[in-house]
Design a protein around this motif. Structure first.
Motif, short mmCIF file in Angstrom:
data_model
loop_
_atom_site.label_atom_id
_atom_site.label_comp_id
_atom_site.label_asym_id
_atom_site.label_seq_id
_atom_site.Cartn_x
_atom_site.Cartn_y
_atom_site.Cartn_z
N ILE A 1 29.92 -29.81 -51.61
CA ILE A 1 28.84 -29.82 -52.61
C ILE A 1 27.54 -29.32 -51.99
N ALA A 2 27.22 -29.78 -50.79
CA ALA A 2 25.99 -29.34 -50.13
C ALA A 2 26.02 -27.84 -49.86
N ALA A 3 27.17 -27.31 -49.40
CA ALA A 3 27.26 -25.87 -49.13
C ALA A 3 27.10 -25.07 -50.42
N GLY A 4 27.72 -25.53 -51.52
CA GLY A 4 27.56 -24.82 -52.79
C GLY A 4 26.14 -24.85 -53.29
N ALA A 5 25.45 -25.96 -53.11
CA ALA A 5 24.05 -26.05 -53.54
C ALA A 5 23.16 -25.12 -52.72
N TYR B 1 25.96 -40.54 -44.19
CA TYR B 1 25.18 -41.42 -43.32
C TYR B 1 24.66 -42.64 -44.08
N ARG B 2 24.54 -42.49 -45.42
CA ARG B 2 24.04 -43.62 -46.20
C ARG B 2 25.15 -44.54 -46.70
N ILE B 3 26.37 -44.03 -46.80
CA ILE B 3 27.48 -44.82 -47.32
C ILE B 3 28.48 -45.05 -46.19
N ASP B 4 28.72 -46.29 -45.89
CA ASP B 4 29.65 -46.63 -44.80
C ASP B 4 31.09 -46.57 -45.30
N VAL C 1 20.18 -32.37 -50.44
CA VAL C 1 19.79 -33.47 -49.54
C VAL C 1 20.69 -34.68 -49.74
N GLN C 2 20.99 -35.03 -51.01
CA GLN C 2 21.84 -36.19 -51.27
C GLN C 2 23.27 -35.98 -50.75
N VAL D 1 14.51 -25.55 -61.37
CA VAL D 1 15.93 -25.61 -60.99
C VAL D 1 16.06 -25.76 -59.47
N ALA D 2 15.21 -25.07 -58.73
CA ALA D 2 15.29 -25.15 -57.27
C ALA D 2 15.02 -26.58 -56.79
N HIS D 3 14.13 -27.29 -57.47
CA HIS D 3 13.86 -28.68 -57.08
C HIS D 3 15.12 -29.53 -57.23
#
Length: 472
Positions: free
Chosen positions: A279-283, A263-266, A256-257, A247-249
């Motif tokens: 989403i990143a903070a919750g993860a 930065y990946r989507i303009d 990361v996504q 699950v951690a993986h």
């Protein structure tokens, strides 16, 4: 010149001499005996009422009924012909001295009070009979036999202190008649005192031994249940620790996504950027909580494994190790599942279906094979074993079948710890699959697990047969 005379010894206060202390002890002992004689066990269940066979439950009734049937007519005949007692009085005394034995099966203390009272009245009645001279008094031979049967019922039912009180009361009654008339007394009261004590000791010891065995059996049952529950919790903890890495993986990938998306989507709008940041903070918060949970699960001080969790790609190594342990094992594993490993055969029973095996299923399948092969090595040394792993679009099937052992099983390995089948069952339940484990007619053992590949909900569909043939 003489010295000072010693001070006079203080005289004991009135009523505090040795005789008074002895009388006080006797009164306390008499009160204790009276209290024990005035109570009875509240349980009215018959003797041997908890026995399994029906004939054992009926045995006490048959014994006392036979004693009453034999003693009642004999007592009437002896009282009338030998002691020359009045017929009506003889019949009443004989009934009162023998019939209460039927009550001794369920309420022995009540029966004892009735029988003792009847015996005492009978002894007084025999004092005025014409045939008492030269015969047993105060207790007739029939009284002795019936009283010993009653003592046996008491010893199998009542606690030790109550039995001592009954025995002392028996001796006190005999001593009373010894003081009433030494002309008729022939020492039968002493014989009854000794024999009743022996019967009470023997039956009381049997009762206490039976109670100790019942308590031991109950404790063993409780310990077995606690052991099974502890085994289940240990396996669940082990599975939780292993799934933490899986699950951690995924949570790390999500983090990361989500962080790299702006930065990946303009041309992302501000609302989308805020959503990805959330989403990143919750993860990250979920990862932190999972690490705390893992710390609790590893509270025993174990540092845990540093290597990645194993999967189907390591099953060939597992089978090879089993072969080195003396078990002729064969493996059928498609290359699509083994990652192209060289240790597997090309399975004839289906391919991977082109789908990727989820990490939880991958890990569970490896652990099931590992536990099954460990059981073969432990419980069926030298048995031919076949491991087959197949997959289609919906489920992964793990099959481990071994034949009868070709060598002797060590007594130390005859009974396992119970972790093997418990671990398989919990891993199958985790993935929502099914497990079928049980002995084969030829003496072998079969373990078959079906693990869904679609990530279905866990279901209690685990139907296994846990026997001593292969469970550890």
């Amino acid at each position: 010149m003489t010295g000072p005379s010693p001070a006079p010894r203080p005289s004991p206060p009135p009523g505090d001499g040795p005789r008074a202390r002895l009388l006080r002890r006797l009164r306390r002992g008499a009160r204790v005996v009276a209290a024990e004689l005035g109570t009875a066990s509240p349980d009215a269940a018959p003797l041997f009422g908890g026995a399994g066979p029906r004939w054992v439950r009926w045995l006490p009734y048959l014994v006392v009924f036979g004693c009453v049937s034999a003693l009642l007519p004999v007592t009437v005949t002896v009282l009338i012909q030998d002691y020359r007692l009045n017929g009506a009085l003889a019949g009443a005394l004989a009934t009162a001295q023998t019939a209460p034995l039927l009550l001794a099966v369920t309420r022995p203390m009540h029966a004892w009070w009735i029988v003792l009272t009847a015996d005492v009245l009978g002894a007084f009645a025999l004092l005025g009979a014409d045939g008492t001279e030269g015969r047993s008094w105060p207790w007739t031979p029939m009284v002795v036999v019936g009283y010993l049967v009653l003592m046996a019922c008491l010893g199998l039912r009542e606690p030790r202190r109550r039995l001592v009180a009954v025995w002392l009361a028996t001796g006190a009654a005999g001593l009373l008649f010894e003081l009433v008339s030494q002309r008729y007394s022939d020492g039968v009261h002493l014989l009854l005192f000794v024999l009743s004590g022996v019967v009470l000791v023997v039956t009381g010891a049997l009762r206490e031994r039976g109670e100790a065995q019942r308590l031991l059996h109950a404790q063993e049952t409780i310990s077995e249940a606690e052991r099974a529950q502890r085994t289940l919790l240990e396996e669940r903890t082990r599975i939780a620790r292993e799934l933490h890495d899986v699950v951690a993986h995924h949570m790390s990938v999500i983090t990361v996504q989500a962080d790299s998306a702006p930065y990946r989507i303009d041309g992302l709008p501000d609302a989308a950027r805020e959503e990805f940041a959330s989403i990143a903070a919750g993860a990250r918060e979920s990862l932190t909580e999972m690490r705390r949970l893992l710390t609790v699960l590893r509270s025993d001080g174990s540092a845990g494994e540093k290597a990645p969790q194993p999967g189907l790609e390591r099953v060939p190594q597992l089978v090879a190790a089993t072969v080195r342990a003396g078990v002729p094992a064969e493996l059928s594993l498609p290359e699509a599942l083994s990652g192209g490993g060289s240790g597997s055969e090309s399975g004839s029973g289906g391919g991977s279906g082109g789908g990727e095996v989820p990490p939880a299923v991958d890990l569970s399948a490896y652990r099931i094979v590992q536990e099954a092969l460990a059981n073969v090595v432990r419980h069926a040394p030298g048995a031919r074993t076949r491991v087959s792993i197949t997959a289609d679009d919906r489920e992964l099937t793990v099959l481990v079948v071994n034949g009868p052992p070709s060598g002797a099983v060590s007594p130390l390995e005859a009974a396992g710890t119970g972790h093997g089948l418990v671990g398989m069952r919990e891993r199958v339940r985790l993935t929502g699959g099914t497990l079928d484990a049980g002995p084969l007619p030829d003496g072998g053992y079969r373990v078959a697990a079906r693990l869904p590949l679609d990530g279905g909900d866990a279901a209690p569909g685990v139907g296994d047969t846990d026997t001593t043939g292969g469970g550890s």
